[in-house]
Design an enzyme around this catalytic site. Structure first.
Site, PDB file in Angstrom:
ATOM      1  N   ILE A  58       0.845  -1.207   0.000  1.00 25.63           N
ATOM      2  CA  ILE A  58       0.000   0.000   0.000  1.00 25.63           C
ATOM      3  C   ILE A  58       0.879   1.254   0.000  1.00 25.63           C
ATOM      4  O   ILE A  58       0.596   2.220  -0.696  1.00 25.63           O
ATOM      5  CB  ILE A  58      -0.961  -0.012   1.212  1.00 25.63           C
ATOM      6  CG1 ILE A  58      -1.953  -1.162   1.050  1.00 25.63           C
ATOM      7  CG2 ILE A  58      -1.689   1.315   1.343  1.00 25.63           C
ATOM      8  CD1 ILE A  58      -2.875  -1.368   2.225  1.00 25.63           C
ATOM      9  N   VAL A 116       4.931  12.734   1.143  1.00 30.06           N
ATOM     10  CA  VAL A 116       5.313  14.010   0.551  1.00 30.06           C
ATOM     11  C   VAL A 116       5.466  15.111   1.597  1.00 30.06           C
ATOM     12  O   VAL A 116       5.738  16.238   1.236  1.00 30.06           O
ATOM     13  CB  VAL A 116       4.332  14.485  -0.545  1.00 30.06           C
ATOM     14  CG1 VAL A 116       4.525  13.713  -1.815  1.00 30.06           C
ATOM     15  CG2 VAL A 116       2.905  14.435  -0.056  1.00 30.06           C
ATOM     16  N   LYS A 123      14.992  25.251   8.262  1.00 28.64           N
ATOM     17  CA  LYS A 123      13.863  26.064   7.794  1.00 28.64           C
ATOM     18  C   LYS A 123      13.590  27.169   8.805  1.00 28.64           C
ATOM     19  O   LYS A 123      13.343  26.897   9.986  1.00 28.64           O
ATOM     20  CB  LYS A 123      12.626  25.163   7.639  1.00 28.64           C
ATOM     21  CG  LYS A 123      11.372  25.935   7.274  1.00 28.64           C
ATOM     22  CD  LYS A 123      10.143  25.023   7.205  1.00 28.64           C
ATOM     23  CE  LYS A 123       8.880  25.851   7.063  1.00 28.64           C
ATOM     24  NZ  LYS A 123       7.667  25.055   7.254  1.00 28.64           N
ATOM     25  N   LEU A 137      -3.132  11.339   9.100  1.00 31.30           N
ATOM     26  CA  LEU A 137      -4.164  11.532   8.080  1.00 31.30           C
ATOM     27  C   LEU A 137      -5.432  10.738   8.392  1.00 31.30           C
ATOM     28  O   LEU A 137      -6.501  11.072   7.896  1.00 31.30           O
ATOM     29  CB  LEU A 137      -3.617  11.129   6.710  1.00 31.30           C
ATOM     30  CG  LEU A 137      -2.347  11.897   6.277  1.00 31.30           C
ATOM     31  CD1 LEU A 137      -1.799  11.336   4.970  1.00 31.30           C
ATOM     32  CD2 LEU A 137      -2.632  13.386   6.149  1.00 31.30           C
ATOM     33  N   THR A 182       1.569  21.896   8.722  1.00 34.11           N
ATOM     34  CA  THR A 182       1.054  21.564  10.053  1.00 34.11           C
ATOM     35  C   THR A 182       0.765  20.080  10.297  1.00 34.11           C
ATOM     36  O   THR A 182       0.508  19.702  11.439  1.00 34.11           O
ATOM     37  CB  THR A 182      -0.239  22.358  10.311  1.00 34.11           C
ATOM     38  OG1 THR A 182      -1.060  22.317   9.137  1.00 34.11           O
ATOM     39  CG2 THR A 182       0.081  23.794  10.647  1.00 34.11           C
ATOM     40  N   ILE A 197       2.539  17.198  10.246  1.00 34.26           N
ATOM     41  CA  ILE A 197       3.431  16.440  11.132  1.00 34.26           C
ATOM     42  C   ILE A 197       3.341  17.012  12.553  1.00 34.26           C
ATOM     43  O   ILE A 197       3.396  16.276  13.538  1.00 34.26           O
ATOM     44  CB  ILE A 197       4.866  16.420  10.572  1.00 34.26           C
ATOM     45  CG1 ILE A 197       4.868  15.571   9.288  1.00 34.26           C
ATOM     46  CG2 ILE A 197       5.869  15.868  11.588  1.00 34.26           C
ATOM     47  CD1 ILE A 197       6.169  15.599   8.503  1.00 34.26           C
TER      48      ILE A 197
HETATM   49  C1  LIG Z   1       0.128  16.961  -0.942  1.00 31.27           C
HETATM   50  C2  LIG Z   1       0.564  16.792   0.471  1.00 31.27           C
HETATM   51  C3  LIG Z   1       1.634  17.541   0.950  1.00 31.27           C
HETATM   52  C4  LIG Z   1       2.017  17.431   2.298  1.00 31.27           C
HETATM   53  N1  LIG Z   1       3.034  18.214   2.778  1.00 31.27           N
HETATM   54  C5  LIG Z   1       3.301  18.213   4.109  1.00 31.27           C
HETATM   55  C6  LIG Z   1       4.281  19.063   4.662  1.00 31.27           C
HETATM   56  O1  LIG Z   1       4.971  19.806   3.958  1.00 31.27           O
HETATM   57  N2  LIG Z   1       4.482  19.033   5.998  1.00 31.27           N
HETATM   58  C7  LIG Z   1       3.754  18.216   6.812  1.00 31.27           C
HETATM   59  O2  LIG Z   1       3.928  18.263   8.033  1.00 31.27           O
HETATM   60  N3  LIG Z   1       2.868  17.346   6.299  1.00 31.27           N
HETATM   61  C8  LIG Z   1       2.612  17.341   4.988  1.00 31.27           C
HETATM   62  N4  LIG Z   1       1.686  16.477   4.477  1.00 31.27           N
HETATM   63  C9  LIG Z   1       1.060  15.500   5.348  1.00 31.27           C
HETATM   64  C10 LIG Z   1       1.987  14.357   5.604  1.00 31.27           C
HETATM   65  O3  LIG Z   1       2.384  13.761   4.388  1.00 31.27           O
HETATM   66  C11 LIG Z   1       1.270  13.337   6.470  1.00 31.27           C
HETATM   67  O4  LIG Z   1       0.659  13.964   7.540  1.00 31.27           O
HETATM   68  C12 LIG Z   1       2.224  12.366   7.048  1.00 31.27           C
HETATM   69  O5  LIG Z   1       2.965  11.780   6.041  1.00 31.27           O
HETATM   70  C13 LIG Z   1       1.503  11.324   7.836  1.00 31.27           C
HETATM   71  O6  LIG Z   1       0.849  10.452   6.994  1.00 31.27           O
HETATM   72  P1  LIG Z   1       0.258   9.149   7.649  1.00 31.27           P
HETATM   73  O7  LIG Z   1       1.359   8.403   8.290  1.00 31.27           O
HETATM   74  O8  LIG Z   1      -0.904   9.550   8.480  1.00 31.27           O
HETATM   75  O9  LIG Z   1      -0.351   8.354   6.407  1.00 31.27           O
HETATM   76  P2  LIG Z   1       0.378   7.505   5.251  1.00 31.27           P
HETATM   77  O10 LIG Z   1       1.678   8.057   4.868  1.00 31.27           O
HETATM   78  O11 LIG Z   1      -0.655   7.352   4.167  1.00 31.27           O
HETATM   79  O12 LIG Z   1       0.624   6.078   5.900  1.00 31.27           O
HETATM   80  C14 LIG Z   1      -0.418   5.146   6.013  1.00 31.27           C
HETATM   81  C15 LIG Z   1       0.137   3.804   6.448  1.00 31.27           C
HETATM   82  O13 LIG Z   1      -0.950   2.927   6.664  1.00 31.27           O
HETATM   83  C16 LIG Z   1      -0.660   1.693   6.027  1.00 31.27           C
HETATM   84  N5  LIG Z   1      -1.915   1.040   5.670  1.00 31.27           N
HETATM   85  C17 LIG Z   1      -3.003   1.590   5.070  1.00 31.27           C
HETATM   86  N6  LIG Z   1      -3.951   0.663   4.874  1.00 31.27           N
HETATM   87  C18 LIG Z   1      -3.447  -0.499   5.380  1.00 31.27           C
HETATM   88  C19 LIG Z   1      -3.942  -1.835   5.469  1.00 31.27           C
HETATM   89  N7  LIG Z   1      -5.147  -2.174   4.979  1.00 31.27           N
HETATM   90  N8  LIG Z   1      -3.166  -2.757   6.044  1.00 31.27           N
HETATM   91  C20 LIG Z   1      -1.930  -2.449   6.531  1.00 31.27           C
HETATM   92  N9  LIG Z   1      -1.412  -1.214   6.466  1.00 31.27           N
HETATM   93  C21 LIG Z   1      -2.161  -0.260   5.888  1.00 31.27           C
HETATM   94  C22 LIG Z   1       0.189   2.063   4.821  1.00 31.27           C
HETATM   95  O14 LIG Z   1       0.935   0.955   4.387  1.00 31.27           O
HETATM   96  C23 LIG Z   1       1.057   3.149   5.438  1.00 31.27           C
HETATM   97  O15 LIG Z   1       2.135   2.536   6.101  1.00 31.27           O
HETATM   98  C24 LIG Z   1       1.324  16.539   3.141  1.00 31.27           C
HETATM   99  C25 LIG Z   1       0.288  15.751   2.632  1.00 31.27           C
HETATM  100  C26 LIG Z   1      -0.100  15.873   1.316  1.00 31.27           C
HETATM  101  C27 LIG Z   1      -1.226  15.028   0.806  1.00 31.27           C
END
Ligand SMILES: Cc1cc2nc3c(=O)[nH]c(=O)nc-3n(C[C@H](O)[C@H](O)[C@H](O)COP(=O)(O)OP(=O)(O)OC[C@H]3O[C@@H](n4cnc5c(N)ncnc54)[C@H](O)[C@@H]3O)c2cc1C
Length: 496
Positions: free
Chosen positions: A45, A50, A81, A335, A346, A348
């Site tokens: 997945i 980013v 930064k 997320l 914001t 992270i």
């Molecule tokens: C366009 C964009 C720009 C961004 N820029 C910034 C920035 O400059 N600064 C900042 O602070 N934040 C930024 N963010 C936000 C940042 O990317 C996220 O907050 C951060 O990466 C956290 O993501 P996450 O770990 O919640 O989700 P994800 O990175 O999506 O991780 C989800 C995890 O869940 C796992 N998973 C999902 N479904 C399953 C399943 N069924 N079984 C097992 N595992 C599963 C995946 O394998 C993955 O490991 C940005 C986001 C976007 C969309």
């Protein structure tokens, strides 16, 4: 029973992106006696990966865990930064930096900006950025760590990092596994629940993982909080209509690496530029109702000042949050709990705020309502304040050159923001709160940068005589400029 006899809480973290591994490291590093941590992630997945620009709070996270800054920066190709430069937001051709840190210093208990406003109206002083060491250092591409005296405006500022988000989670994974976190590779296909309590998750190969507390870090899918517990979604896309991004890294230009993130307003959103050691991250965050995907990608590619290093990558999202971030025994972090676009870097920070609050309210094997409510109140306040701050960047514009800017300029805003704007416009006061984002200097930076000028200021700022005040302000600006000129270039500070 003393804590040594208590059974450890079995924490299951679902997802191994930035949120998952930051949570795993936080719990393993700070609560090793209270919990045992298992993290499940699926390489198939993948992660969003980013998020490249951060806030100064991340330094505190690293410090609390005892993670060495130099090691972290090398592993993630990080740069320093000092703030964010906004271009073209209020009017095309405008430019301002929202720095980390304060402007000047208070005088007789009155914030610096009141004195500045009085003399700026008379045309007697330079722009407010001249009174922020962070702004001046960013403009001159210089960096050194802030001084130890927070009341000295020539050396006091904050800093954060710009880093390669795809390298942060693996870095924390190594750190966490060395401290006892168990990682399971596999895709979760279902969750067992009794009422609003999740008891186990099942993987696609049939394995079942039980737990007492589940931390949903599954990203936009929100597998446990959104899907299994169906926690309602609060939609904010009326105020924050950007719902897509296209991202592409490019080569670094030959000149000095900038110690700041740049956000440039575009016809249907804005474009980020984040300089790292080995490349520059770029992306266009846009509203799909106002521009097509192809047009957005073309506009981004046309604006790059380097060679693209990959094909453009598309991302979709919605602004808003789950009504509660913690329901039953499921706590969503990252997320999975909600999304606010990265205009002020914001996300992270919100991950970190959730981890801090979870640790403060860490349950025994049974979750107490008071802890869950305390956590939710803290996270709601963070989301709501950031939402208002982001809306300000769009709403306070004079742009009339596209349907997007016409919409955000004329839309109604949340009452909480309307009240803040009214207070600022009449008396240059910033609504105060004790902690969290964003504090007074940030609002001042963005109000002024967006051309929201107040009609008054604190009457106590009228007391000093004008000539003396101008002299004091002039020497302060000079002292900041001299101090910054003595700093090494950002490249040298990075050891390049
Ligand atoms: C366009 C964009 C720009 C961004 N820029 C910034 C920035 O400059 N600064 C900042 O602070 N934040 C930024 N963010 C936000 C940042 O990317 C996220 O907050 C951060 O990466 C956290 O993501 P996450 O770990 O919640 O989700 P994800 O990175 O999506 O991780 C989800 C995890 O869940 C796992 N998973 C999902 N479904 C399953 C399943 N069924 N079984 C097992 N595992 C599963 C995946 O394998 C993955 O490991 C940005 C986001 C976007 C969309």
């Amino acid at each position: 029973m003393d804590s040594g006899e208590k059974r450890k809480v079995r924490v299951v973290i679902v997802g191994g992106g930035t949120a998952g591994w930051m949570t795993a490291a936080g719990l393993a590093g700070l609560l090793p006696a209270a919990c045992e941590v298992t993290l499940i992630e699926s390489e198939a997945i993948g992660i969003v990966g980013v998020g490249e620009a951060t806030l100064p709070h991340l330094r505190l996270y690293l410090e609390r865990l005892g993670i060495d800054e130099a090691e972290f920066m090398a592993a993630t190709e990080a740069t320093y930064k000092l703030g964010i430069e906004f271009r073209d937001f209020a009017r095309i051709g405008d430019r301002y930096i929202h720095p980390f840190g304060t402007y000047g210093r208070p005088l007789s208990g009155v914030a610096f900006h009141h004195y500045w406003l009085r003399r700026a109206q008379a045309g007697a002083v330079p722009p407010i950025g001249a009174f922020s060491a962070g702004v001046v250092a960013a403009e001159r591409r210089r960096f050194e760590r802030p001084g130890s005296d927070p009341s000295d405006p020539t050396t006091s500022f904050g800093y954060a990092y710009q880093f390669d988000a795809t390298r942060f989670a693996p870095f924390l994974r190594d750190w966490s596994e060395a401290r006892g976190v168990t990682r399971i590779e596999g895709r979760i296909v279902s969750a067992d629940r009794q009422g609003d309590t999740v008891t186990a998750v099942t993987l696609d190969d049939g394995r079942r993982v039980e737990g007492d507390l589940f931390v949903d870090c599954s990203g936009f899918r929100s597998l446990l909080l959104g899907e299994a517990l169906a926690e309602p979604w609060e939609d904010w896309s009326h105020w924050l209509p950007c719902d897509r991004a296209v991202a592409v890294p490019c080569t670094s230009p030959p000149d000095t690496i900038e110690p700041f993130t740049r956000a440039t307003a575009m016809s249907a959103g804005w474009r980020w530029r984040i300089p790292l050691r080995h490349r520059v991250g770029n992306g266009y965050v846009y509203a799909s109702g106002h521009i097509s995907d192809d047009e957005a990608a073309a506009a981004l590619l046309a604006a790059l000042n380097g060679q693209p290093l990959a094909d453009p990558r598309m991302l979709r999202f919605r602004a808003g949050r789950r009504r509660r971030s913690w329901a039953g025994n499921v706590v969503a972090v990252g997320l999975a709990s909600g999304f606010l676009e990265p205009l002020e870097s914001t996300s992270i920070y919100l991950v970190q705020a959730a981890i801090t609050s979870l640790i403060e309210h860490f349950p025994d094997s049974r979750v107490a309502d008071a802890d869950r409510d305390g956590f939710n109140a803290a996270i709601d306040a963070e989301y709501d304040r950031i939402r208002d701050f982001l809306i300000l960047h769009y709403h306070a514009t004079e742009r009339t050159d596209s349907t997007f800017w016409n919409h955000v300029r004329t839309m109604t805003v949340p009452d909480t923001l309307a009240d803040k704007l009214a207070l600022w416009r009449s008396s240059a006061q910033v609504a105060k709160y004790g902690h969290g984002l964003f504090l007074e200097p940030s609002w001042v930076a963005v109000y002024l940068g967006q051309r929201v000028l107040p009609t008054g200021w604190d009457p106590r700022a009228d007391r000093p005589d004008a000539a003396g005040l101008d002299r004091a302000l002039g020497s302060l600006a000079q002292a900041i400029a001299d101090r910054v000129d003595a700093m090494p270039s950002h490249d040298r500070a990075l050891g390049l």
